[in-house]
Enzyme design. Structure first.
Site, PDB file in Angstrom:
ATOM      1  N   HIS A   3     -68.187  82.746 -35.211  1.00 33.02           N
ATOM      2  CA  HIS A   3     -69.156  82.122 -36.317  1.00 33.02           C
ATOM      3  C   HIS A   3     -70.448  81.953 -35.641  1.00 33.02           C
ATOM      4  CE1 HIS A   3     -70.548  78.622 -38.461  1.00 33.02           C
ATOM      5  NE2 HIS A   3     -69.623  78.995 -39.588  1.00 33.02           N
ATOM      6  N   CYS A  62     -71.038  61.991 -25.492  1.00 31.39           N
ATOM      7  CA  CYS A  62     -70.832  60.744 -24.815  1.00 31.39           C
ATOM      8  C   CYS A  62     -71.310  59.483 -25.555  1.00 31.39           C
ATOM      9  CB  CYS A  62     -71.379  60.575 -23.478  1.00 31.39           C
ATOM     10  SG  CYS A  62     -70.429  61.881 -22.526  1.00 31.39           S
TER      11      CYS A  62
END
Length: 537
Positions: free
Chosen positions: A251, A80
């Protein structure tokens, strides 16, 4: 209601003059009005096919039909506050040093709204801003600072869904609706009487998940909450269930993110489907608020002289890649909606060029006819959306064929950098050596399931060199490492007590309390270790 006035609006919009034009209507302002609506966590792929088939978004579709939609728009930081800092400053995250959700722009920073006000625009803003600092907890801050520590702790509760008992409840996110009402009242009572042009900003919290109850096993979780009214706007049959890599094949950064988001456990297909459905329903409610603004502009006879822009600070994974929330460079998290309509904006135009949120700042000034500063990271979107710019070569010369996004906050244990071009998405981490990069060919692998960095070393190297020419990312990573240590140390010293006791009551307490001495030791090693490899970059 919408269908009754679509044709009227279309006719007036197509006949309207370009942004910045003067004297095109008696009594009209010298430049167009501008309304910018910024929601939170809206997956940009929902604004075009096939994502648009899963939920009814009538006002997004209205803007697409009567304006320009950008098919490859991205956040400059998938969280944000740093993202919003990019919107309001026009600068990349490493230039503003907005590293996390509570370190944004200086409160006195000159934003595009300040510049427009200085040039005669009447200005107003309502709702969520979060570009100087977000309203985030101590837990969120500590999690961001200690992401470099060699431990693995769940930072979130397991994602939840909640269907409100009222089947007809429309105003689920009451705070957003209140801010929307305030914006409309301002248009009706003040803006309609202005002789000067105005710029209005509305920030929405939806479709960001709601905070869950702060107790029990879901302490610190997030809830996808809606009512049956909005859920009926969702086509369950069109919801895709994402493919997940086995935990052992993920990953390392993805595994860390999935674990800290409490998503490594078992989820049934129904649970995943419900999370996605409820999220889409929240997007439908967001669309309705956008529609209220557009309808008010039409009713006040302002729509034909107002440029309307809709975008979001980032997206929402909604269980793609075994995660929810954002903090990731995957499409669901990093791809944002970006729609523009109004005078001079070409209707029903889809632009495939890669663009990003730093482009908002120069676009706002360009709409107003204000000279755009040369030091910005972004470029005006008007040449891509204007009827007067159709030469493809000229468009290519006006902006680079890439965008940059970066992330330095919690839920990812390494600074992350994305270079997105027309075909490729390259993601580098930390110092560029200690964590392997990722490369995706989005033309053949839109779901980003196959990392081909090792398969195509020449392309990987070329993109990495391009990324390094834009940002010295190992050096930026080192700066963030140092910042995290300094901030954690200040916080620890400010407590005047054993910091471990405080952490034991934060939202990651379930893991911490099992072996507090082990985790205290890991923090001690982190604080005392000098990462010479990073500092030498």
């Amino acid at each position: 209601m919408l269908l009754l006035w679509v044709s009227v609006v279309a006719a007036s919009a197509l006949a309207a003059p370009a942004p910045g034009a003067r004297g095109w209507r008696r009594g009209a302002p010298a430049a167009p009005n501008v309304v910018l609506v910024v929601s939170d966590a809206f997956d940009g792929r929902l604004t075009f096919h096939p994502g648009s088939q899963v939920v009814k978004l009538p006002f997004v579709n209205f803007m697409k039909a009567h304006g320009t939609s950008f098919l490859n728009a991205y956040t400059n930081s998938p969280v944000c506050c740093p993202s919003r800092a990019a919107i309001w400053s026009g600068l990349f995250t490493h230039l503003t040093e907005s590293w996390n959700n509570f370190k944004g722009l200086d409160p006195n920073y000159t934003t595009w709204m300040d510049v427009m006000e200085k040039h005669g625009y009447r200005t107003q803003k309502f709702g969520k801003l979060d570009y100087t600092s977000g309203h985030h907890s101590i837990s969120n801050r500590v999690e961001a600072w200690t992401r470099d520590v060699a431990f693995l702790l769940r930072q979130e509760g397991r994602p939840m869904v909640k269907l409100l008992p009222s089947k007809t409840k429309v105003r689920v996110m009451e705070k957003d609706w209140k801010n929307t009402d305030s914006a409309i009242n301002w248009l009706r009572k003040e803006a309609v009487n202005f002789t000067e042009p105005f710029v209005l900003y509305l920030g929405l919290n939806l479709p960001h998940p709601y905070p869950s109850p702060s107790s029990g096993e879901n302490f610190g979780a997030s809830t996808f909450q809606t009512s049956l009214y909005w859920l009926e706007k969702v086509s369950y049959d069109a919801i895709t269930i994402p493919n997940w890599s086995p935990l052992s094949e993920m990953h390392p950064i993805d595994y860390y993110s999935s674990y800290t988001k409490n998503c490594t456990g078992k989820f049934t297909e129904k649970e995943v489907q419900d999370i996605r459905a409820f999220y889409y329903a929240m997007c439908a409610e967001t669309d309705a608020m956008l529609g209220e603004i557009i309808s008010a502009l039409h009713q006040l006879d302002l729509l034909q002289e107002t440029v309307v822009i809709y975008t979001s600070d980032h997206g929402e994974l909604a269980m793609e890649h075994r995660q929810f929330y954002k903090m990731s460079m995957y499409e669901a998290s990093a791809h944002v909606p970006l729609l523009i309509m109004g005078p001079g904006i070409e209707a029903n135009l889809q632009v495939s060029n890669v663009v990003s949120l730093v482009d908002i700042y120069p676009t706002m000034l360009d709409i107003a006819g204000i000279p755009v500063p040369q030091n910005l990271s972004g470029y005006s979107l008007l040449p891509l959306s204007s009827e007067t710019f159709k030469n493809e070569q000229k468009l290519q010369d006006l902006r680079p064929p890439w965008i940059l996004s970066e992330f330095h906050g919690c839920n990812a244990n390494a600074s992350t950098y994305m270079l997105r071009t027309k075909q490729w998405k390259y993601i580098a981490y930390s110092d560029g050596a200690s964590v392997s990069p990722q490369l995706f060919d989005l033309s053949s692998d839109p779901d980003e399931l196959t990392n081909i960095a090792l398969k195509f070393p020449e392309i990987t190297y070329s993109l990495d060199q391009k990324l390094r020419s834009i940002i010295n990312y190992p050096q930026v990573s080192a700066s963030v490492h140092q910042y995290n240590k300094e901030q954690f140390t200040k916080w620890k010293e400010s407590l005047g007590q054993n910091y471990s006791n405080v952490i034991a009551n934060l939202r990651w307490h379930q893991d911490w309390l099992k072996e507090p001495r082990k985790y205290e030791s890991a923090i001690g090693e982190w604080l005392n270790h000098t990462d010479t490899k990073l500092l030498k970059q």
